[in-house]
Design an enzyme around this catalytic site. Structure first.
Site, mmCIF file in Angstrom:
data_model
loop_
_atom_site.group_PDB
_atom_site.id
_atom_site.type_symbol
_atom_site.label_atom_id
_atom_site.label_comp_id
_atom_site.label_asym_id
_atom_site.label_seq_id
_atom_site.Cartn_x
_atom_site.Cartn_y
_atom_site.Cartn_z
ATOM 1 N N PHE A 130 0.844 -1.187 0.000
ATOM 2 C CA PHE A 130 0.000 0.000 0.000
ATOM 3 C C PHE A 130 0.888 1.249 0.000
ATOM 4 O O PHE A 130 1.870 1.310 0.749
ATOM 5 C CB PHE A 130 -0.932 0.008 1.214
ATOM 6 C CG PHE A 130 -1.989 1.070 1.136
ATOM 7 C CD1 PHE A 130 -3.044 0.942 0.255
ATOM 8 C CD2 PHE A 130 -1.908 2.208 1.916
ATOM 9 C CE1 PHE A 130 -4.022 1.914 0.156
ATOM 10 C CE2 PHE A 130 -2.881 3.201 1.832
ATOM 11 C CZ PHE A 130 -3.940 3.054 0.944
ATOM 12 N N ASP A 202 1.669 -5.160 8.420
ATOM 13 C CA ASP A 202 0.495 -4.292 8.299
ATOM 14 C C ASP A 202 -0.714 -5.214 8.133
ATOM 15 O O ASP A 202 -0.792 -5.986 7.172
ATOM 16 C CB ASP A 202 0.655 -3.378 7.090
ATOM 17 C CG ASP A 202 -0.505 -2.395 6.918
ATOM 18 O OD1 ASP A 202 -1.609 -2.662 7.450
ATOM 19 O OD2 ASP A 202 -0.316 -1.372 6.234
ATOM 20 N N TYR A 227 -11.272 0.669 10.501
ATOM 21 C CA TYR A 227 -12.447 1.135 9.758
ATOM 22 C C TYR A 227 -12.827 0.247 8.580
ATOM 23 O O TYR A 227 -13.809 0.517 7.891
ATOM 24 C CB TYR A 227 -12.265 2.580 9.277
ATOM 25 C CG TYR A 227 -11.016 2.862 8.474
ATOM 26 C CD1 TYR A 227 -10.910 2.503 7.138
ATOM 27 C CD2 TYR A 227 -9.947 3.534 9.050
ATOM 28 C CE1 TYR A 227 -9.777 2.778 6.407
ATOM 29 C CE2 TYR A 227 -8.803 3.828 8.336
ATOM 30 C CZ TYR A 227 -8.728 3.452 7.010
ATOM 31 O OH TYR A 227 -7.586 3.725 6.288
ATOM 32 N N LYS A 228 -12.096 -0.830 8.348
ATOM 33 C CA LYS A 228 -12.451 -1.757 7.273
ATOM 34 C C LYS A 228 -13.309 -2.881 7.860
ATOM 35 O O LYS A 228 -14.452 -2.665 8.235
ATOM 36 C CB LYS A 228 -11.191 -2.274 6.588
ATOM 37 C CG LYS A 228 -10.302 -1.184 5.993
ATOM 38 C CD LYS A 228 -9.111 -1.784 5.282
ATOM 39 C CE LYS A 228 -8.064 -0.740 4.910
ATOM 40 N NZ LYS A 228 -8.561 0.292 3.988
ATOM 41 N N ARG A 376 -12.466 -4.053 -7.278
ATOM 42 C CA ARG A 376 -12.343 -4.793 -6.016
ATOM 43 C C ARG A 376 -13.726 -5.042 -5.412
ATOM 44 O O ARG A 376 -14.566 -4.142 -5.368
ATOM 45 C CB ARG A 376 -11.519 -4.011 -4.991
ATOM 46 C CG ARG A 376 -10.094 -3.732 -5.387
ATOM 47 C CD ARG A 376 -9.286 -3.263 -4.178
ATOM 48 N NE ARG A 376 -9.975 -2.237 -3.405
ATOM 49 C CZ ARG A 376 -9.526 -1.757 -2.236
ATOM 50 N NH1 ARG A 376 -8.424 -2.231 -1.702
ATOM 51 N NH2 ARG A 376 -10.199 -0.807 -1.600
#
Length: 415
Positions: A130, A202, A227-228, A376
């Site tokens: 990322f 991560d 938050y995912k 996605r």
């Protein structure tokens, strides 16, 4: 061929199906973007109102003590720890993933510099990591200006050779944000240790999506967001894990007053607190922090084994249906078929991927898009049904068969 009736039957037998009622999902929407922003737990609204109206509005500054605001990062960390294979006193929920990554990476480099790895100056990671992970590593290496560098590899197969005697830290994302590829954390960590390097993970696309056991894997440090899949809310604070055996050596440059041994002594010199508290920095965002607990409460009604079983079933179903019903179109599967290498998302390429995704969203099927040309689809077993998967593929088939998308579709600031 699987039918919608088959999917409804699977929903009827799904032990996780009742948990969907714990979320406030809009009618007519198929939400397949929990890998980017989780849905809102129904209790979050009342919790936000409590914090704002009562704890802040009526109790004011007293709530740092009476409502337990001051200890909230550690309490939430202890509640999150079981989902990570961590122990009490090893996790705090605080700051952003980027800031926590900076802290963890700086601490890992410091541990190496103070120990047997003093001559090591290389951070190994993937080019496909990322971007914020890459930027933080590059920025820290440049800032230290002591010969540190970032070594990028182009595939997972290249990682073992890249982790050599010069490597100080291996910094990897466990599940890739773009492809959904899942690394073998235990094997890569063991290889890093054999070469004298530390392993920093991560977990942004892993926590709440796949079973984790940081201790069993031998990991050294980890960070991630809430938050995912953890459904903590937009921009919710992230987390950082420092195992007990590394805490005494953990030093990070963002030495704010919340990580001081006696913050209200107001001493002019910094002295770090013992334990996980030294990973903190400054005053916490209490309103958003409080909402993280609402998402964690739902996980306590099930197990990661049950979540993983359904995740694999949902993603298997989606892949099979897309390939069977949309096979005449130029779609390319990016996500691994092997269960051990797959997270909880499925990514397909299409030459007009952004336009197709925009058309899906217009029909109420919400996924997202990442360059280059990748659509996605995230599958959150807590609230995604098998029938929703069937319906999403039906919308995709219709859009592709009818070419019902605008290749000149304008792009928003967020894709």
């Amino acid at each position: 061929m699987t039918t919608r009736t088959d999917c409804l039957a699977r929903d009827a037998d799904d032990p996780l199906a009742p948990l969907r009622a714990r979320f406030d999902l809009p009618a007519g929407v198929i939400y397949l973007d929990g890998n980017s922003l989780g849905a809102r737990p129904k209790t979050a609204l009342a919790r936000a109102q409590q914090v704002i109206a009562q704890e802040w509005g009526q109790d004011l500054i007293r709530s740092w003590n009476t409502a337990g605001w001051f200890d909230l990062p550690k309490r939430l960390g202890d509640r999150l720890a079981p989902l990570l294979g961590a122990r009490a006193g090893e996790v705090v929920v605080t700051d952003s993933t980027s800031l926590n990554l900076f802290k963890a990476l700086a601490a890992a480099l410091h541990m190496q510099a103070e120990g047997a790895g003093a001559a090591r100056r290389v951070i190994v990671t993937e080019r496909a990591n990322f971007p914020t992970d890459l930027y933080m590593a590059q920025g820290l290496a440049d800032w230290l200006a002591r010969g540190y560098s970032v070594r990028l590899v182009d595939s997972a197969e290249e990682l073992p050779a890249a982790i050599d005697a010069d490597c100080a830290v291996v910094m990897l994302t466990h599940v890739n944000y773009r492809s959904g590829y899942q690394h073998d954390m235990a094997a890569l960590t063991a290889h890093a240790h054999a070469q004298g390097a530390l392993a920093l993970w991560d977990l942004a696309h892993s926590a709440g999506a796949v079973p984790l056991d940081l201790h069993a894997a031998g990991a050294d440090l980890a960070v991630g967001c809430t938050y995912k899949y953890l459904n903590g809310g937009p921009g919710a604070p992230a987390f950082i894990w420092v195992p007990a055996h590394h805490q005494a050596a953990f030093r990070q440059p963002l030495s704010g007053w919340w990580s001081h041994a006696a913050p209200f002594a107001m001493a002019p010199a910094y002295a770090p607190v013992d334990g996980i508290g030294r990973a903190l920095c400054g005053t916490q965002p209490i309103v958003s922090l409080a909402l993280v607990e609402c998402g964690l409460e739902v996980f306590e009604q099930t197990s990661m084994a049950a979540i993983r079983a359904k995740s694999l079933a949902l993603t298997d179903l989606f892949i099979a249906l897309v390939e069977a019903r949309c096979g005449a179109h130029p779609l390319g599967l990016v996500t691994p078929r092997a269960h051990a290498r797959r997270g909880s998302q499925v990514s397909f390429t299409h030459p007009h991927g952004y336009a197709v995704m925009a058309a899906l969203i217009a029909r109420g099927v919400i996924g997202d898009y990442r360059e280059p040309a990748i659509m996605r689809f995230g599958f959150t077993p807590l609230y995604t049904s098998y029938a929703a998967v069937w319906d999403a593929v039906e919308h995709l088939r219709a859009i592709l068969d009818e070419q019902a998308y605008d290749i000149a579709a304008s792009r928003g600031a967020v894709t």
